[in-house]
Enzyme design. Structure first.
Site, PDB file in Angstrom:
ATOM      1  N   GLY A  10      78.931 -10.483  24.547  1.00 27.25           N
ATOM      2  CA  GLY A  10      79.848  -9.635  23.784  1.00 27.25           C
ATOM      3  C   GLY A  10      79.162  -8.940  22.621  1.00 27.25           C
ATOM      4  O   GLY A  10      79.743  -8.773  21.560  1.00 27.25           O
ATOM      5  N   VAL A  44      71.481  -5.964  15.127  1.00 28.62           N
ATOM      6  CA  VAL A  44      70.881  -4.688  14.723  1.00 28.62           C
ATOM      7  C   VAL A  44      71.290  -3.640  15.770  1.00 28.62           C
ATOM      8  O   VAL A  44      72.087  -3.925  16.646  1.00 28.62           O
ATOM      9  CB  VAL A  44      69.336  -4.793  14.636  1.00 28.62           C
ATOM     10  CG1 VAL A  44      68.906  -5.480  13.366  1.00 28.62           C
ATOM     11  CG2 VAL A  44      68.766  -5.508  15.857  1.00 28.62           C
ATOM     12  N   ALA A  47      71.414   3.041  14.987  1.00 27.35           N
ATOM     13  CA  ALA A  47      71.175   4.484  15.073  1.00 27.35           C
ATOM     14  C   ALA A  47      71.164   4.890  16.546  1.00 27.35           C
ATOM     15  O   ALA A  47      70.763   4.110  17.405  1.00 27.35           O
ATOM     16  CB  ALA A  47      69.835   4.828  14.433  1.00 27.35           C
ATOM     17  N   LYS A  75      73.710  11.304  11.910  1.00 22.34           N
ATOM     18  CA  LYS A  75      72.239  11.293  11.973  1.00 22.34           C
ATOM     19  C   LYS A  75      71.798  12.623  12.592  1.00 22.34           C
ATOM     20  O   LYS A  75      72.126  12.898  13.742  1.00 22.34           O
ATOM     21  CB  LYS A  75      71.784  10.118  12.842  1.00 22.34           C
ATOM     22  CG  LYS A  75      70.322  10.169  13.241  1.00 22.34           C
ATOM     23  CD  LYS A  75      69.982   9.083  14.243  1.00 22.34           C
ATOM     24  CE  LYS A  75      68.584   9.278  14.795  1.00 22.34           C
ATOM     25  NZ  LYS A  75      68.280   8.338  15.880  1.00 22.34           N
ATOM     26  N   VAL A 199      78.603 -19.901  28.477  1.00 25.88           N
ATOM     27  CA  VAL A 199      78.283 -20.065  29.903  1.00 25.88           C
ATOM     28  C   VAL A 199      77.181 -21.111  29.993  1.00 25.88           C
ATOM     29  O   VAL A 199      76.107 -20.957  29.404  1.00 25.88           O
ATOM     30  CB  VAL A 199      77.847 -18.722  30.525  1.00 25.88           C
ATOM     31  CG1 VAL A 199      77.235 -18.951  31.896  1.00 25.88           C
ATOM     32  CG2 VAL A 199      79.026 -17.772  30.609  1.00 25.88           C
ATOM     33  N   LEU A 350      69.837  -5.399  26.281  1.00 23.71           N
ATOM     34  CA  LEU A 350      68.523  -6.012  26.070  1.00 23.71           C
ATOM     35  C   LEU A 350      68.094  -6.861  27.263  1.00 23.71           C
ATOM     36  O   LEU A 350      66.900  -7.067  27.492  1.00 23.71           O
ATOM     37  CB  LEU A 350      68.550  -6.866  24.798  1.00 23.71           C
ATOM     38  CG  LEU A 350      68.855  -6.103  23.499  1.00 23.71           C
ATOM     39  CD1 LEU A 350      69.044  -7.066  22.333  1.00 23.71           C
ATOM     40  CD2 LEU A 350      67.760  -5.091  23.187  1.00 23.71           C
ATOM     41  N   THR A 361      66.562   4.154  20.964  1.00 30.46           N
ATOM     42  CA  THR A 361      66.896   4.333  22.377  1.00 30.46           C
ATOM     43  C   THR A 361      67.692   3.182  22.994  1.00 30.46           C
ATOM     44  O   THR A 361      68.144   3.308  24.138  1.00 30.46           O
ATOM     45  CB  THR A 361      65.605   4.539  23.206  1.00 30.46           C
ATOM     46  OG1 THR A 361      64.625   3.610  22.756  1.00 30.46           O
ATOM     47  CG2 THR A 361      65.091   5.947  23.059  1.00 30.46           C
ATOM     48  N   GLY A 362      67.879   2.059  22.268  1.00 35.25           N
ATOM     49  CA  GLY A 362      68.534   0.891  22.876  1.00 35.25           C
ATOM     50  C   GLY A 362      69.950   1.188  23.356  1.00 35.25           C
ATOM     51  O   GLY A 362      70.332   0.864  24.489  1.00 35.25           O
ATOM     52  N   ILE A 363      70.742   1.815  22.498  1.00 35.50           N
ATOM     53  CA  ILE A 363      72.137   2.097  22.863  1.00 35.50           C
ATOM     54  C   ILE A 363      72.190   3.244  23.876  1.00 35.50           C
ATOM     55  O   ILE A 363      73.055   3.276  24.751  1.00 35.50           O
ATOM     56  CB  ILE A 363      72.955   2.371  21.583  1.00 35.50           C
ATOM     57  CG1 ILE A 363      73.034   1.056  20.784  1.00 35.50           C
ATOM     58  CG2 ILE A 363      74.355   2.874  21.901  1.00 35.50           C
ATOM     59  CD1 ILE A 363      73.502   1.199  19.362  1.00 35.50           C
TER      60      ILE A 363
HETATM   61  P1  FAD Z   1      73.017  -9.035  22.020  1.00 32.65           P
HETATM   62  O1  FAD Z   1      73.496  -8.257  20.871  1.00 32.65           O
HETATM   63  O2  FAD Z   1      71.925 -10.018  21.800  1.00 32.65           O
HETATM   64  O3  FAD Z   1      74.277  -9.796  22.617  1.00 32.65           O
HETATM   65  C1  FAD Z   1      74.138 -10.893  23.483  1.00 32.65           C
HETATM   66  C2  FAD Z   1      75.498 -11.486  23.736  1.00 32.65           C
HETATM   67  O4  FAD Z   1      75.367 -12.478  24.735  1.00 32.65           O
HETATM   68  C3  FAD Z   1      76.136 -12.169  22.520  1.00 32.65           C
HETATM   69  O5  FAD Z   1      77.501 -11.816  22.463  1.00 32.65           O
HETATM   70  C4  FAD Z   1      76.006 -13.652  22.822  1.00 32.65           C
HETATM   71  O6  FAD Z   1      77.053 -14.400  22.260  1.00 32.65           O
HETATM   72  C5  FAD Z   1      76.102 -13.621  24.345  1.00 32.65           C
HETATM   73  N1  FAD Z   1      75.539 -14.812  24.989  1.00 32.65           N
HETATM   74  C6  FAD Z   1      74.256 -15.231  24.993  1.00 32.65           C
HETATM   75  N2  FAD Z   1      74.154 -16.391  25.678  1.00 32.65           N
HETATM   76  C7  FAD Z   1      75.401 -16.671  26.133  1.00 32.65           C
HETATM   77  C8  FAD Z   1      75.969 -17.731  26.900  1.00 32.65           C
HETATM   78  N3  FAD Z   1      75.222 -18.743  27.350  1.00 32.65           N
HETATM   79  N4  FAD Z   1      77.288 -17.714  27.155  1.00 32.65           N
HETATM   80  C9  FAD Z   1      78.085 -16.704  26.714  1.00 32.65           C
HETATM   81  N5  FAD Z   1      77.594 -15.675  25.990  1.00 32.65           N
HETATM   82  C10 FAD Z   1      76.287 -15.675  25.708  1.00 32.65           C
HETATM   83  N6  FAD Z   1      69.254   0.301  19.501  1.00 32.65           N
HETATM   84  C11 FAD Z   1      69.609   1.530  19.125  1.00 32.65           C
HETATM   85  O7  FAD Z   1      70.184   2.270  19.915  1.00 32.65           O
HETATM   86  N7  FAD Z   1      69.322   1.980  17.874  1.00 32.65           N
HETATM   87  C12 FAD Z   1      68.658   1.235  16.974  1.00 32.65           C
HETATM   88  O8  FAD Z   1      68.466   1.681  15.847  1.00 32.65           O
HETATM   89  C13 FAD Z   1      68.223  -0.055  17.371  1.00 32.65           C
HETATM   90  N8  FAD Z   1      67.517  -0.838  16.536  1.00 32.65           N
HETATM   91  C14 FAD Z   1      67.103  -2.067  16.968  1.00 32.65           C
HETATM   92  C15 FAD Z   1      66.281  -2.835  16.145  1.00 32.65           C
HETATM   93  C16 FAD Z   1      65.798  -4.052  16.593  1.00 32.65           C
HETATM   94  C17 FAD Z   1      64.879  -4.857  15.717  1.00 32.65           C
HETATM   95  C18 FAD Z   1      66.180  -4.537  17.869  1.00 32.65           C
HETATM   96  C19 FAD Z   1      65.687  -5.864  18.350  1.00 32.65           C
HETATM   97  C20 FAD Z   1      67.006  -3.786  18.664  1.00 32.65           C
HETATM   98  C21 FAD Z   1      67.453  -2.541  18.240  1.00 32.65           C
HETATM   99  N9  FAD Z   1      68.239  -1.745  19.060  1.00 32.65           N
HETATM  100  C22 FAD Z   1      68.577  -0.502  18.671  1.00 32.65           C
HETATM  101  C23 FAD Z   1      68.737  -2.243  20.331  1.00 32.65           C
HETATM  102  C24 FAD Z   1      70.170  -2.717  20.164  1.00 32.65           C
HETATM  103  O9  FAD Z   1      70.232  -3.662  19.111  1.00 32.65           O
HETATM  104  C25 FAD Z   1      70.676  -3.360  21.450  1.00 32.65           C
HETATM  105  O10 FAD Z   1      70.443  -2.478  22.512  1.00 32.65           O
HETATM  106  C26 FAD Z   1      72.156  -3.614  21.360  1.00 32.65           C
HETATM  107  O11 FAD Z   1      72.477  -4.326  20.193  1.00 32.65           O
HETATM  108  C27 FAD Z   1      72.647  -4.364  22.572  1.00 32.65           C
HETATM  109  O12 FAD Z   1      72.337  -5.720  22.519  1.00 32.65           O
HETATM  110  P2  FAD Z   1      72.941  -6.627  23.667  1.00 32.65           P
HETATM  111  O13 FAD Z   1      74.425  -6.490  23.655  1.00 32.65           O
HETATM  112  O14 FAD Z   1      72.221  -6.330  24.920  1.00 32.65           O
HETATM  113  O15 FAD Z   1      72.500  -8.097  23.230  1.00 32.65           O
END
Ligand code: FAD
Length: 516
Positions: A10, A44, A47, A75, A199, A350, A361-363
């Site tokens: 989430g 994080v 942007a 931006k 999970v 990620l 570029t992450g989002i």
């Molecule tokens: P996460 O935010 O890590 O979410 C993971 C989710 O999985 C959480 O809700 C957690 O609770 C859940 N989870 C994990 N294990 C379990 C389990 N066993 N059971 C149930 N749930 C679980 N992107 C941009 O576009 N612009 C930026 O400026 C930018 N800056 C960044 C800077 C840094 C240093 C980093 C590392 C990333 C950056 N990104 C940026 C990328 C961006 O942060 C991610 O693409 C975005 O936040 C998506 O993350 P996510 O949802 O994939 O993972």
């Protein structure tokens, strides 16, 4: 009918996916999102790219609906500071490069630019940013054409289909946690089942497909298609299905970050409407101004700098405002999964892949993956061609962005530490080396940049080459014979438009304060 989607995670990826598919398929899709109450999101990711506006439009959301709730700002560019030398900066704006008699204006600038600032001579937005202005007037009207030409007709198309047809002049910066919260409400109100639980186990059937996930307190959750949004853990795709991960560490060595969320009086500080990337001894620091605070962080390579040194440098960079703020140290997994869609599991966010956030570029990866999944959504036949098309598209985007980022380090003139010296000799993706050789003679165009859609047009490459200053480029020889009159008139028109805009636009802070 195949219509049961189970999303694990989430963070930004999980809630963007849930919201988009509810908006796309309504009650015909059944979505369950399970997120851990113990494992936090990465915290994080603030942007974005300008195409993100299509995501919000697809959800039927207007800026006034969601921006104040997420402390969001505009931006207009990435601002690179100190990549060439201390004190130097340039912008990579969301603004198409104009063309004169078939040659990009940057080419004419190389031949005889009016000043030594290619960005201010060739684009309007750098001067608007320097003045700290909003791209909208106080009544909400967007700055005049050509920026918004045709933009409204783009709704519903995938990003790759509308690229090149229009360039919207800005992207958004927002608080990641507030956006996830906003989208949670959006998705749950439209019928997404939200379970907070861990999970504990991913169950596979005899073919190796996911048959369900077992949670700590809610038993087994079953669906047809499973979306892995568990972040760097890759709980479903990489751990349970053992899909290999291709590391980019040989070409992009930054593997760590330390981040701070610094509360500030933004009225007193003012808002520079861009994301700034300031080069440091062993990496770079991002600065993202939001309404109410600044998001900042040092992205660095652990081979060159310890986490303690990185945190100390970041705190010094921010100053006293950072004193009581807790630091978030993050280990980054750089690269991509060999395939992001395997059997009945698709990783988005990620868990699919990530490159350092130098161009935010992450989002964009998430948005692109969601659009591609909607386009290639499976039915009971699980046609493998759909998966292959999806996987190719996702891989091309990440591989293309990797090339673009590697170019930043190779092209940066800065050479004062071992980190920056090594950046010049480090392995490059093979084809990038050949492309750079071409660009030394002829500026990048659509035939010489990375050949698949990856979100960046040729002008972005021109900005990096001309701004970073470490690779010698030259004007097209043909321009020696060409009449420069039309180019001179274009430079004058940009100066004129810049002057009109900087006189008329409100300060960025004042614009958002008036909307609140
Ligand atoms: P996460 O935010 O890590 O979410 C993971 C989710 O999985 C959480 O809700 C957690 O609770 C859940 N989870 C994990 N294990 C379990 C389990 N066993 N059971 C149930 N749930 C679980 N992107 C941009 O576009 N612009 C930026 O400026 C930018 N800056 C960044 C800077 C840094 C240093 C980093 C590392 C990333 C950056 N990104 C940026 C990328 C961006 O942060 C991610 O693409 C975005 O936040 C998506 O993350 P996510 O949802 O994939 O993972």
């Amino acid at each position: 009918m195949l219509n049961r989607l189970v999303i694990v995670g989430g963070g930004t990826a999980g809630w963007m996916t849930a919201s988009y598919f509810k908006a796309a398929f309504g009650d015909r899709i059944d979505i369950t999102l399970v997120e851990s109450g113990n494992v936090g999101a990465v915290g994080v990711g603030e942007a974005t790219f300008s195409d993100i506006r299509h995501f919000f439009e697809f959800l039927g959301l207007k800026e006034k609906d969601w921006m104040p709730a997420c402390n969001a700002t505009y931006k207009l560019a990435v601002r690179f500071e100190n990549w060439r030398e201390e004190g130097h900066y340039f912008y990579h704006p969301f603004e198409q490069m104009r063309s004169v008699n078939g040659f990009p204006l940057a080419d004419w600038w190389l031949k005889a630019g009016p000043t030594d600032r290619f960005d201010k001579d060739c684009f309007v937005m750098p001067s608007v940013i320097d003045a700290g202005l909003s791209p909208r007037h106080l009544d909400g009207k967007l700055i005049d054409q050509p920026f918004d030409e045709g933009a409204d007709e783009m709704q519903g198309l995938t990003m790759s289909e509308h690229q090149g047809k229009t360039q919207f002049p800005y992207a958004y910066q927002f608080e990641a946690a507030l956006l996830a919260k906003y989208l949670t409400t959006y998705a749950v109100e439209r019928g997404v089942k939200h379970i907070t639980d861990d999970v504990k186990k991913v169950n596979l059937d005899e073919r190796g497909w996911i048959s369900g996930v077992t949670t700590a307190e809610h038993g087994d959750i079953e669906g047809d298609l499973y979306v892995d949004c568990t972040g760097f853990r890759g709980l479903l795709l990489n751990q349970a299905l053992e899909t290999p991960f291709i590391s980019f560490a040989d070409t992009l060595p930054n593997d760590s970050a330390v981040a701070l969320q610094v509360p500030m009086d933004m009225q007193a500080r003012g808002i520079l409407p861009c994301t700034t990337a300031t080069a440091q001894e062993a990496g770079w620091i991002w600065t993202i101004p939001l309404m109410g605070r600044v998001g900042t962080g040092y992205v660095y390579a652990k081979d060159y700098l310890s986490p303690e040194e990185a945190e100390r440098t970041l705190r010094e960079f921010v100053g006293p405002a950072a004193a009581d703020v807790e630091a978030n140290h993050i280990k980054m997994r750089i690269g991509r999964s060999e395939n992001s869609w395997v059997n009945n599991c698709v990783a988005i966010g990620l868990s699919s892949g990530f490159v350092e956030p130098l161009e935010s570029t992450g989002i964009f990866f998430i948005h692109h993956a969601i659009e591609q999944l909607a386009k290639h959504f499976p039915d009971e036949s699980w046609n493998p061609v759909q998966r292959r098309l999806y996987n190719d598209s996702v891989a091309h985007v990440m591989d293309g962005i990797r090339e673009f980022l590697v170019l930043h380090y190779h092209a940066a003139k800065r050479n004062d530490t071992q980190y920056w010296r090594d950046a010049k000799t480090r392995r490059m993706p093979d084809e990038l080396a050949a492309r750079i050789e071409k660009w030394k003679t002829q500026l990048p165009d659509s035939e010489t940049i990375y050949p698949y859609y990856h979100g960046l047009p040729p002008y972005s490459y021109m900005c990096v080459l001309l701004g970073m200053g470490g690779i010698e480029v030259q004007a097209s020889p043909a321009l020696a014979l060409a009449d420069p009159g039309a180019a001179e008139r274009e430079f004058a028109a940009i100066r004129d438009k810049t002057r009109r805009l900087t006189e008329a636009l409100p300060k960025a802070y004042d614009y958002f304060a008036a909307q609140a």
